[in-house]
Design a protein around this motif. Structure first.
Motif, mmCIF file in Angstrom:
data_model
loop_
_atom_site.group_PDB
_atom_site.id
_atom_site.type_symbol
_atom_site.label_atom_id
_atom_site.label_comp_id
_atom_site.label_asym_id
_atom_site.label_seq_id
_atom_site.Cartn_x
_atom_site.Cartn_y
_atom_site.Cartn_z
ATOM 1 N N UNK A 28 0.854 -1.176 0.000
ATOM 2 C CA UNK A 28 0.000 0.000 0.000
ATOM 3 C C UNK A 28 0.892 1.229 0.000
ATOM 4 N N UNK A 29 0.756 2.066 -1.025
ATOM 5 C CA UNK A 29 1.619 3.239 -1.169
ATOM 6 C C UNK A 29 0.770 4.468 -1.457
ATOM 7 N N UNK A 30 1.368 5.625 -1.234
ATOM 8 C CA UNK A 30 0.732 6.870 -1.625
ATOM 9 C C UNK A 30 1.347 7.380 -2.907
ATOM 10 N N UNK A 31 0.570 8.094 -3.720
ATOM 11 C CA UNK A 31 1.119 8.683 -4.946
ATOM 12 C C UNK A 31 2.272 9.613 -4.576
ATOM 13 N N UNK A 32 3.352 9.527 -5.334
ATOM 14 C CA UNK A 32 4.517 10.341 -4.987
ATOM 15 C C UNK A 32 5.249 10.799 -6.235
ATOM 16 N N UNK A 33 6.027 11.835 -6.054
ATOM 17 C CA UNK A 33 6.961 12.240 -7.097
ATOM 18 C C UNK A 33 8.367 12.119 -6.531
ATOM 19 N N UNK A 34 9.352 12.012 -7.423
ATOM 20 C CA UNK A 34 10.703 11.712 -6.989
ATOM 21 C C UNK A 34 11.703 12.663 -7.622
ATOM 22 N N UNK A 35 12.781 12.916 -6.909
ATOM 23 C CA UNK A 35 13.966 13.569 -7.458
ATOM 24 C C UNK A 35 15.173 12.785 -6.963
ATOM 25 N N UNK A 36 16.309 12.942 -7.639
ATOM 26 C CA UNK A 36 17.459 12.094 -7.338
ATOM 27 C C UNK A 36 18.731 12.908 -7.169
ATOM 28 N N UNK A 37 19.572 12.455 -6.249
ATOM 29 C CA UNK A 37 20.946 12.922 -6.152
ATOM 30 C C UNK A 37 21.752 12.144 -7.187
ATOM 31 N N UNK A 38 22.557 12.811 -8.001
ATOM 32 C CA UNK A 38 23.283 12.099 -9.070
ATOM 33 C C UNK A 38 24.163 10.957 -8.585
ATOM 34 N N UNK A 39 24.582 10.967 -7.323
ATOM 35 C CA UNK A 39 25.474 9.931 -6.813
ATOM 36 C C UNK A 39 24.728 8.754 -6.197
ATOM 37 N N UNK A 40 23.399 8.758 -6.255
ATOM 38 C CA UNK A 40 22.628 7.704 -5.606
ATOM 39 C C UNK A 40 21.379 7.392 -6.416
ATOM 40 N N UNK A 41 20.934 6.125 -6.328
ATOM 41 C CA UNK A 41 19.669 5.751 -6.955
ATOM 42 C C UNK A 41 18.518 5.801 -5.964
ATOM 43 N N UNK A 42 18.795 6.240 -4.726
ATOM 44 C CA UNK A 42 17.738 6.357 -3.734
ATOM 45 C C UNK A 42 16.997 7.672 -3.939
#
Length: 475
Positions: free
Chosen positions: A95-109
């Motif tokens: 069960x998740x909530x709708x989300x948007x993402x951004x990334x640090x270039x040194x990580x895939x998290x």
């Protein structure tokens, strides 16, 4: 774009949608389950997305619908649980909530924040996974398809929702997933996606070996692994993760004499083996069986190319790869055995087969003898049907001879009738080199048929060997 699915939605999904209506939340099934529903593929793992707070909704599902094995990841606004459907069985839900993402270039998290339905679908890896199925009663069964995912399913095409370079830069593991989905679904990658994978291949280095290996093993477990392996090779990803494989590619010519392309021969061997075995580590053995040919390759004028000792050198390279990829060490010995022995049955198939030669093969292969013969058969990739028929007949002769050897079942699970401890007690010797020599000679005598597989016969032979060693001053 909205279309309606014709497949039946499991009853438990209706109940989830009804509960979402009660709490006033827009609710969707998203991702792979929607894809598999459209493709009529079985799937029991389901992602449920709500526009709003997912954690209270997850608690309500567990309480009102009898959810089991509830796990909460509050930091990520995510929960997992299992629900039973009266007809379809047990489903594992996230069960998740709708989300948007951004990334640090040194990580895939990702750095996540609350988002819209469009934000959530656009962040996904491929258009075929960027689909949402509405569960609320009013629009139940409608598919939200913002990126032509349904058309791409029909066209058997893998494409990213957004610019592929951005998609792969954000999460480089998606490149491995592209090769994996191509394998599992028999889909093609569109040109822009392939180009981006080639451009971004070095970025896979920021991903943990464990995550890369997980996707790599999924490729190896596919019906035709070469589909994914060739994608990894052509895009440069294979060089980034297992460079020892890529140096096998190509044909070197000297004095007009060349050798076959070892890498593409290997891909064919893996496919051949996959038709007869779903054992992951046997498939990995097929992938590595000729891994040392590039470093043992020699050209001899008049006789051509040789690869002497590539089996022994391959054992060392296998260990290096296992360590670099952080693979479990338990199956490494099995893979090394397959690499070390994969040529052993071949001479037996070409000459008069002695009982002792067969016994030694059976002793060395042990319980993995059938796997070894399966690998040997898969290693035949000639395009000449008469040659293939002849080789396969020879292997059948070897297998028939194995069956004829009276101690087959005994030797396949062979344990010496006398242990090293027995030898020390019988001869009053400390543990050491002398005991090892005596034990080895006793084992060889049984394998060669010089003495029967019998404890008393072995004890008598041990005493004889010890006396001889004493007479020669070797003990």
């Amino acid at each position: 774009m909205l279309t309606r699915t014709h497949e039946a939605i499991p009853e438990i999904m209706y109940r989830i949608g009804d509960l979402a209506d009660e709490t006033g939340l827009p609710c969707y099934i998203v991702g792979g389950y929607v894809r598999d529903l459209i493709m009529q593929r079985p799937c029991t793992d389901i992602d449920i997305m709500v526009i709003g707070e997912p954690v209270p909704f997850a608690h309500a599902l567990a309480e009102k619908l009898g959810g089991r094995n509830f796990v909460l990841f509050e930091r990520f606004r995510t929960a997992q649980l299992e629900l039973d459907d009266p007809k379809a069985g047990t489903f594992k839900l996230e069960i998740v909530g709708a989300r948007k993402e951004s990334y640090n270039p040194e990580s895939r998290k990702p750095i996540t924040s609350i988002g819209t339905l469009e934000d959530d679908l656009s962040r996904r890896d491929f258009t075929i996974n960027a689909l949402a199925l509405r569960l609320n009663r009013k629009e139940r069964g409608e598919v939200v398809d913002l990126f032509d995912g349904q058309r791409h399913i029909r066209e058997k095409l893998l494409k990213t929702p957004l610019d592929p370079e951005q998609t792969f830069s954000d999460d480089p593991l998606r490149m491995m997933r592209a090769a994996r989905f191509a394998c599992q679904l028999d889909f093609q990658l569109d040109e822009a996606t392939l180009t981006a994978m080639s451009t971004m291949s070095s970025r896979i280095q920021i991903v943990s070996r464990e995550r890369v290996s997980h996707e790599f093993f999924k490729i190896m477990e596919a019906r035709k692994p070469s589909i994914g392996l060739k994608i990894l090779y052509s895009t440069g990803l294979l060089k980034e993760i297992i460079p020892e494989l890529t140096v096998m590619a190509g044909i070197e010519q000297v004095d007009g004499l060349g050798h076959k392309d070892t890498l593409f021969h290997t891909f064919q061997v893996v496919d051949n083996l996959a038709e007869h075995s779903d054992k992951l580590w046997l498939r990995v053995s097929a992938l590595f069986h000729d891994i040392a040919k590039p470093v043992t390759k020699r050209f001899h004028p008049g006789s051509g190319w040789t690869f002497h000792g590539h089996e022994a050198v391959g054992v060392k390279i296998v260990a290096r790869i296992f360590r670099a990829m952080k693979w479990p060490l338990e199956p490494m010995e099995y893979v090394q055995k397959m690499v070390r022995l994969h040529h052993r049955p071949i001479p037996l198939s070409k000459e008069e087969i002695t009982d002792s030669a067969v016994r030694r093969l059976m002793f060395d292969a042990g319980p993995d003898l059938d796997d070894l013969m399966t690998l040997c058969r898969a290693d035949v990739t000639s395009k000449n049907p008469r040659k293939v028929q002849r080789i396969m007949k020879n292997f059948s002769n070897v297998e028939a001879k194995i069956a004829e050897v009276g101690e087959k079942d005994l030797l396949a699970k062979w344990r010496p009738p006398v242990s090293g401890t027995d030898i020390m007690e019988l001869l009053n010797l400390p543990q050491g080199r002398t005991v090892g020599i005596i034990k080895s000679r006793m084992e060889n005598a049984i394998i060669d048929g010089d003495i029967p597989y019998d404890r008393q016969a072995a004890l008598d032979y041990i005493q004889q060997v010890y006396r001889e060693m004493q007479e020669k001053g070797e003990a």
